[in-house]
Structures are given as C-alpha cells and as structure tokens.
Design a protein around this motif. Sequence first.
Motif, mmCIF file in Angstrom:
data_model
loop_
_atom_site.group_PDB
_atom_site.id
_atom_site.type_symbol
_atom_site.label_atom_id
_atom_site.label_comp_id
_atom_site.label_asym_id
_atom_site.label_seq_id
_atom_site.Cartn_x
_atom_site.Cartn_y
_atom_site.Cartn_z
ATOM 1 N N ILE A 4 20.566 34.538 -108.433
ATOM 2 C CA ILE A 4 19.449 34.896 -107.555
ATOM 3 C C ILE A 4 18.703 33.626 -107.116
ATOM 4 O O ILE A 4 18.312 33.503 -105.961
ATOM 5 C CB ILE A 4 18.498 35.887 -108.267
ATOM 6 C CG1 ILE A 4 19.222 37.190 -108.510
ATOM 7 C CG2 ILE A 4 17.243 36.104 -107.445
ATOM 8 C CD1 ILE A 4 18.444 38.178 -109.328
ATOM 9 N N ARG A 5 18.529 32.702 -108.035
ATOM 10 C CA ARG A 5 17.863 31.450 -107.695
ATOM 11 C C ARG A 5 18.687 30.664 -106.676
ATOM 12 O O ARG A 5 18.141 30.114 -105.713
ATOM 13 C CB ARG A 5 17.655 30.615 -108.957
ATOM 14 C CG ARG A 5 16.762 29.391 -108.747
ATOM 15 C CD ARG A 5 16.529 28.602 -110.022
ATOM 16 N NE ARG A 5 17.736 28.133 -110.666
ATOM 17 C CZ ARG A 5 18.439 27.057 -110.294
ATOM 18 N NH1 ARG A 5 18.053 26.339 -109.268
ATOM 19 N NH2 ARG A 5 19.518 26.704 -110.941
ATOM 20 N N LEU A 6 20.013 30.610 -106.812
ATOM 21 C CA LEU A 6 20.881 29.927 -105.851
ATOM 22 C C LEU A 6 20.824 30.603 -104.471
ATOM 23 O O LEU A 6 20.772 29.930 -103.441
ATOM 24 C CB LEU A 6 22.315 29.909 -106.358
ATOM 25 C CG LEU A 6 22.609 28.958 -107.516
ATOM 26 C CD1 LEU A 6 24.042 29.124 -107.997
ATOM 27 C CD2 LEU A 6 22.361 27.523 -107.102
ATOM 28 N N GLN A 7 20.812 31.929 -104.450
ATOM 29 C CA GLN A 7 20.696 32.666 -103.189
ATOM 30 C C GLN A 7 19.353 32.364 -102.510
ATOM 31 O O GLN A 7 19.281 32.202 -101.289
ATOM 32 C CB GLN A 7 20.830 34.171 -103.425
ATOM 33 C CG GLN A 7 22.252 34.636 -103.609
ATOM 34 C CD GLN A 7 22.317 36.145 -103.816
ATOM 35 O OE1 GLN A 7 21.326 36.777 -104.191
ATOM 36 N NE2 GLN A 7 23.494 36.700 -103.596
ATOM 37 N N ASN A 8 18.316 32.303 -103.303
ATOM 38 C CA ASN A 8 16.990 32.004 -102.779
ATOM 39 C C ASN A 8 16.966 30.594 -102.159
ATOM 40 O O ASN A 8 16.363 30.377 -101.096
ATOM 41 C CB ASN A 8 15.955 32.142 -103.888
ATOM 42 C CG ASN A 8 14.546 32.221 -103.346
ATOM 43 O OD1 ASN A 8 14.347 32.548 -102.189
ATOM 44 N ND2 ASN A 8 13.571 31.919 -104.188
ATOM 45 N N GLU A 9 17.596 29.632 -102.806
ATOM 46 C CA GLU A 9 17.662 28.263 -102.279
ATOM 47 C C GLU A 9 18.449 28.228 -100.971
ATOM 48 O O GLU A 9 18.072 27.540 -100.021
ATOM 49 C CB GLU A 9 18.293 27.328 -103.306
ATOM 50 C CG GLU A 9 17.362 26.951 -104.440
ATOM 51 C CD GLU A 9 18.021 25.990 -105.426
ATOM 52 O OE1 GLU A 9 19.013 25.315 -105.025
ATOM 53 O OE2 GLU A 9 17.557 25.915 -106.563
ATOM 54 N N LYS A 10 19.550 28.971 -100.906
ATOM 55 C CA LYS A 10 20.337 29.050 -99.678
ATOM 56 C C LYS A 10 19.505 29.653 -98.545
ATOM 57 O O LYS A 10 19.557 29.184 -97.397
ATOM 58 C CB LYS A 10 21.602 29.885 -99.898
ATOM 59 C CG LYS A 10 22.670 29.170 -100.678
ATOM 60 C CD LYS A 10 23.893 30.057 -100.798
ATOM 61 C CE LYS A 10 24.960 29.376 -101.624
ATOM 62 N NZ LYS A 10 26.146 30.224 -101.803
ATOM 63 N N ILE A 11 18.743 30.682 -98.875
ATOM 64 C CA ILE A 11 17.886 31.321 -97.865
ATOM 65 C C ILE A 11 16.845 30.319 -97.369
ATOM 66 O O ILE A 11 16.580 30.224 -96.164
ATOM 67 C CB ILE A 11 17.231 32.596 -98.441
ATOM 68 C CG1 ILE A 11 18.286 33.664 -98.668
ATOM 69 C CG2 ILE A 11 16.138 33.097 -97.516
ATOM 70 C CD1 ILE A 11 17.786 34.890 -99.398
ATOM 71 N N LYS A 12 16.259 29.546 -98.264
ATOM 72 C CA LYS A 12 15.259 28.554 -97.884
ATOM 73 C C LYS A 12 15.890 27.462 -97.009
ATOM 74 O O LYS A 12 15.295 27.022 -96.026
ATOM 75 C CB LYS A 12 14.613 27.929 -99.124
ATOM 76 C CG LYS A 12 13.639 28.845 -99.826
ATOM 77 C CD LYS A 12 13.037 28.162 -101.036
ATOM 78 C CE LYS A 12 12.096 29.094 -101.784
ATOM 79 N NZ LYS A 12 11.521 28.450 -102.980
ATOM 80 N N GLU A 13 17.102 27.012 -97.363
ATOM 81 C CA GLU A 13 17.801 26.004 -96.572
ATOM 82 C C GLU A 13 18.102 26.527 -95.165
ATOM 83 O O GLU A 13 17.924 25.821 -94.167
ATOM 84 C CB GLU A 13 19.094 25.586 -97.262
ATOM 85 C CG GLU A 13 18.892 24.704 -98.479
ATOM 86 C CD GLU A 13 20.198 24.383 -99.185
ATOM 87 O OE1 GLU A 13 21.282 24.651 -98.588
ATOM 88 O OE2 GLU A 13 20.144 23.871 -100.302
ATOM 89 N N LYS A 14 18.571 27.767 -95.101
ATOM 90 C CA LYS A 14 18.852 28.395 -93.798
ATOM 91 C C LYS A 14 17.578 28.464 -92.963
ATOM 92 O O LYS A 14 17.603 28.194 -91.760
ATOM 93 C CB LYS A 14 19.425 29.803 -93.985
ATOM 94 C CG LYS A 14 20.809 29.839 -94.499
ATOM 95 C CD LYS A 14 21.772 29.756 -93.357
ATOM 96 C CE LYS A 14 23.169 30.024 -93.902
ATOM 97 N NZ LYS A 14 24.170 29.817 -92.902
#
Length: 123
Positions: A4-14
């Motif tokens: 979930i933390r990795l997905q959140n980081e990807k969302i922030k990068e996007k």
Amino acid sequence: MERIRLQNEKIKEKKLEVDADAEQFAAEQAEIQQRQKAQAKIQADINEERRKIADKKIAQAQRREWDSGKPGIDEDQEGSRGRGSRGRGGMRGRARGRGRGRGRLDEGPGEVGLVPVLPFFVG
C-alpha cells in the motif's frame, strides 16, 4: 502494508508528473499565444500599409480621371516622373526620326545605295 505504501508513492509520483506536464503545457500555450499576438500585430501593420498604398493608388487614379479633360495640365503634375514634355521616349530617351533614314536628295555623292525620298509621288 508495504504494498500500500509503494502504491501510494507511485500515485504521488504520477501526480507530480501530471502537475509538471500541466505546467509545461500552460507555459507552451502562453508562449504560443504571445507569438500569435506578435504575429497579429505584424499582420495588422502590413494590412495597414497595404491599405495606405491602395488608397494612394485610388487617389492617383481619381486625380488622373479628374484632370484628364482639363486643358493646360502640366505633365509633371500628372505623375510623368520627370520625363519632361516628350513622354516616355524610346531607345534610351532619343526622339524618333533623328536617324539617317532612307536618304535625301541633298546628300553628297559619297552616299551610294541610298534611295532618294521625294516630297511627292512621281508617276
């Protein structure tokens, strides 16, 4: 939890990429708009100059029409561009009829092969 933390980081990068892309697009649009505004001003200046030239040509044509029937109008006023009273002239400004022509009766004996020009028809 890690996933979930990795997905959140990807969302922030996007989101950062999208924001950067939006800023770049806005900057490009502003530049394009500025160029179009400058081009429109240049085109307006060109159109104004063309309009002035067209108005001047129309005025000159009307003046020629107006003055064409009037006696005693000087050619310099009609736009002869300083050619004097003889008009255009041909052959670099020389008047016609100044050459030797076909010969004359009063020419000397050294002129062989010239045809005399008589002022009347001899039958």
